[in-house]
Design a protein around this motif. Sequence first.
Motif, PDB file in Angstrom:
ATOM      1  N   GLY A 332      25.726  36.361  42.889  1.00 30.50           N
ATOM      2  CA  GLY A 332      26.154  37.576  42.955  1.00 30.50           C
ATOM      3  C   GLY A 332      28.100  37.130  43.421  1.00 30.50           C
ATOM      4  N   TYR A 333      27.508  36.090  43.699  1.00 32.82           N
ATOM      5  CA  TYR A 333      29.076  35.549  44.757  1.00 32.82           C
ATOM      6  C   TYR A 333      29.694  35.260  43.231  1.00 32.82           C
ATOM      7  CZ  TYR A 333      32.367  32.978  47.101  1.00 32.82           C
ATOM      8  OH  TYR A 333      33.083  32.570  47.749  1.00 32.82           O
ATOM      9  N   PHE A 334      29.765  34.691  42.399  1.00 30.45           N
ATOM     10  CA  PHE A 334      30.831  34.203  41.882  1.00 30.45           C
ATOM     11  C   PHE A 334      31.006  34.958  40.065  1.00 30.45           C
ATOM     12  CE2 PHE A 334      28.633  29.984  43.157  1.00 30.45           C
ATOM     13  CZ  PHE A 334      29.963  29.642  42.896  1.00 30.45           C
ATOM     14  N   GLY A 335      29.684  35.890  40.107  1.00 30.68           N
ATOM     15  CA  GLY A 335      29.660  37.181  39.945  1.00 30.68           C
ATOM     16  C   GLY A 335      30.495  38.006  39.564  1.00 30.68           C
ATOM     17  N   GLY A 336      30.701  38.794  41.323  1.00 29.57           N
ATOM     18  CA  GLY A 336      30.605  39.338  41.642  1.00 29.57           C
ATOM     19  C   GLY A 336      32.415  39.362  41.925  1.00 29.57           C
ATOM     20  N   SER A 337      32.912  38.082  42.828  1.00 25.75           N
ATOM     21  CA  SER A 337      33.818  37.379  42.442  1.00 25.75           C
ATOM     22  C   SER A 337      34.672  37.889  41.422  1.00 25.75           C
ATOM     23  CB  SER A 337      34.250  36.411  43.292  1.00 25.75           C
ATOM     24  OG  SER A 337      33.310  35.268  42.817  1.00 25.75           O
ATOM     25  N   LEU A 338      34.335  37.150  40.392  1.00 27.08           N
ATOM     26  CA  LEU A 338      34.664  36.813  39.507  1.00 27.08           C
ATOM     27  C   LEU A 338      35.197  38.383  38.033  1.00 27.08           C
ATOM     28  CD1 LEU A 338      36.136  35.296  36.805  1.00 27.08           C
ATOM     29  CD2 LEU A 338      33.647  35.305  35.429  1.00 27.08           C
ATOM     30  N   TYR A 339      34.332  39.122  38.718  1.00 24.05           N
ATOM     31  CA  TYR A 339      34.655  40.603  38.141  1.00 24.05           C
ATOM     32  C   TYR A 339      35.114  41.525  38.900  1.00 24.05           C
ATOM     33  CZ  TYR A 339      33.480  45.188  36.337  1.00 24.05           C
ATOM     34  OH  TYR A 339      33.394  46.128  35.690  1.00 24.05           O
ATOM     35  N   ALA A 340      35.368  40.850  40.324  1.00 24.12           N
ATOM     36  CA  ALA A 340      36.635  41.447  40.924  1.00 24.12           C
ATOM     37  C   ALA A 340      37.889  40.817  40.332  1.00 24.12           C
ATOM     38  CB  ALA A 340      36.318  41.485  42.605  1.00 24.12           C
ATOM     39  N   ARG A 341      38.532  39.514  40.583  1.00 25.96           N
ATOM     40  CA  ARG A 341      39.232  38.692  40.670  1.00 25.96           C
ATOM     41  C   ARG A 341      40.390  39.382  38.518  1.00 25.96           C
ATOM     42  NH1 ARG A 341      37.041  34.540  42.119  1.00 25.96           N
ATOM     43  NH2 ARG A 341      36.837  33.744  40.173  1.00 25.96           N
ATOM     44  N   GLN A 342      38.774  40.566  38.158  1.00 24.70           N
ATOM     45  CA  GLN A 342      39.469  40.629  36.792  1.00 24.70           C
ATOM     46  C   GLN A 342      39.586  42.112  36.557  1.00 24.70           C
ATOM     47  OE1 GLN A 342      36.824  39.070  33.174  1.00 24.70           O
ATOM     48  NE2 GLN A 342      37.501  36.950  33.339  1.00 24.70           N
ATOM     49  N   GLY A 343      39.602  42.842  37.435  1.00 24.06           N
ATOM     50  CA  GLY A 343      40.133  44.017  37.687  1.00 24.06           C
ATOM     51  C   GLY A 343      39.169  44.988  37.711  1.00 24.06           C
ATOM     52  N   GLY A 344      37.497  44.582  37.717  1.00 20.30           N
ATOM     53  CA  GLY A 344      36.506  45.655  37.594  1.00 20.30           C
ATOM     54  C   GLY A 344      36.196  47.195  38.077  1.00 20.30           C
ATOM     55  N   ARG A 346      33.532  49.338  38.331  1.00 17.95           N
ATOM     56  CA  ARG A 346      31.630  49.089  37.770  1.00 17.95           C
ATOM     57  C   ARG A 346      31.499  47.869  38.418  1.00 17.95           C
ATOM     58  NH1 ARG A 346      31.518  51.701  31.923  1.00 17.95           N
ATOM     59  NH2 ARG A 346      32.680  49.376  31.765  1.00 17.95           N
ATOM     60  N   TRP A 347      31.546  47.554  40.428  1.00 19.08           N
ATOM     61  CA  TRP A 347      30.599  46.880  40.435  1.00 19.08           C
ATOM     62  C   TRP A 347      29.480  46.668  40.543  1.00 19.08           C
ATOM     63  CZ3 TRP A 347      28.673  46.549  45.166  1.00 19.08           C
ATOM     64  CH2 TRP A 347      29.113  47.508  46.141  1.00 19.08           C
ATOM     65  N   ILE A 348      29.101  47.784  41.441  1.00 17.50           N
ATOM     66  CA  ILE A 348      27.556  48.111  41.156  1.00 17.50           C
ATOM     67  C   ILE A 348      27.152  47.515  40.129  1.00 17.50           C
ATOM     68  CG2 ILE A 348      26.021  49.881  41.372  1.00 17.50           C
ATOM     69  CD1 ILE A 348      28.005  51.176  43.863  1.00 17.50           C
TER      70      ILE A 348
END
Length: 581
Positions: A332-344, A346-348
Amino acid sequence: MAPAGLLWCVAALLVLRGRADEHEHTYQDKEEVVLWMNTVGPYHNRQETYKYFSLPFCGGSKKSIGHYHETLGEALQGVELEFSGLDIKFKDDVMQTTYCEIDLDKQTRDAFVYAIKNHYWYQMYIDDLPIWGIVGEADENGEDYYLWTYKKLEIGYNGNRIVDVNLTSEGKVKLVPNTKIQMSYSVKWKRSDVKFEDRFDKYLDPSFFQHRIHWFSIFNSFMMVIFLVGLVSMILMRTLRKDYARYSKEEEMDDMDRDLGDEYGWKQVHGDVFRPSSHPLIFSSLIGSGCQIFAVSFIVIIVAMLEDLYTERGSMLSTAIFVYAATSPVNGYFGGSLYARQGGRRWIKQMFIGAFLIPAMVCGTAFFINFIAIYYHASRAIPFGTMVAVCCICFFVILPLNLVGTILGRNLSGQPNFPCRVNAVPRPIPEKKWFMEPAVIVCLGGILPFGSIFIEMYFIFTSFWAYKIYYVYGFMMLVLVILCIVTVCVTIVCTYFLLNAEDYRWQWTSFLSAASTAIYVYMYSFYYYFFKTKMYGLFQTSFYFGYMAVFSTALGIMCGAIGYMGTSAFVRKIYTNVKID
């Protein structure tokens, strides 16, 4: 946070391992010793196993002990322990005694003949020590078949512990229809100097795993790492130094000289290099899953080095399941942070995909193979209760921990603090030579990582698909480190060439070029199946290629995440050190 989490997992796992064993492995004189009957199956198809009493064997008269020692790992591996009914007491010799009688009608004889034709062997356990025996044998002409009817057990003890068990099969009886065959056993106890901690040494094969070829392969891979790291450092440092000098010189030019100059190279794509990757939801889920697989591999190998996991049935699989569940925050940490940095946004959805990507792949393959196992009535068929337990782990352990990691990752490292601004309009990608295309780079990127591990793959395959116990986890740790270094070096070089060709699509290229190692591993599994084994039949073939696909895919996702993480650090570094208007 991550190192502390890894240490917590190791410590918690060691504590659980110390408390989880139901057997104390200590006996008083004349205390009951249980002989468990496990499985029976063809010798050349190790994974095709059936319950021992699926053959028309008969059991002893004693019925007071039930099956009580089973872990999740045992259930998933098809360990079927059934009480033999034989009366065995600690240090109490038993002369040859008939314990049951088989009525050899036509159906029973045909079952034994089929088993003997296919070289069936069976496995038993005494105090967690495995014992193997063969069902019977045929004569030279293959016309007459004989059943071994006498189990001669010789058990070694040291103090109040069992340290050695040997089985001798005697009493060869011809299978004649409409006769009765008496089954007998005897037990001989002997004092042994073998220490309890060393009682599994007889099952290991140092001449195979510690052969000079194994040592040479490790040395060869290590030398390749040194060469590759040195080569990458020399080429990139010299090339980057020239690039920095050229770019610094361009800064001093006026606009007319800069327009007349030859502008090319990786600096030209500074406005697009940190552009979000295509399909960021899937990409970030893969990166998170790969980081988790690496954490699981690292922790399990450390635990296997500290604890002899091979001494207990299913302990390796149980350990891997526990560690995978406990390391879900890493995903969750690495996937969620990368998705947030890429402007995602739909994080759920990303969290759900990241949490269930690997479990869905493994469970889907296992359930497919399970239908074939049920059709064959094999012991490998996973019980329904075990399936429910695995699903509960996914929904009530893995998913909540993944949610915690995702929230932490988004809040702690989810800001897109890139060293360069991203242009509003993507820069057109110029034409380049064929060998600089991402597809070619992806295909070639996995060759060197595979070359660094393919000999170790042979030893791992042999331990899993043949009759070897893998115990040299120090070798495995070295190979894992070598694989990580080689993967990072190769992906950095591939990414540098790609960026120098002014192609900024480096995210997926770095991931797939490292993940292509899995393609070569799966291709090698075909070679191993056809040239190194004698497996046959639908069940064994589907079992082998199904789980090899799972293993190769998990390895590819892990290598892809390692390659991307190393390349991402490299890209950030080079663009941070360049002065950009």
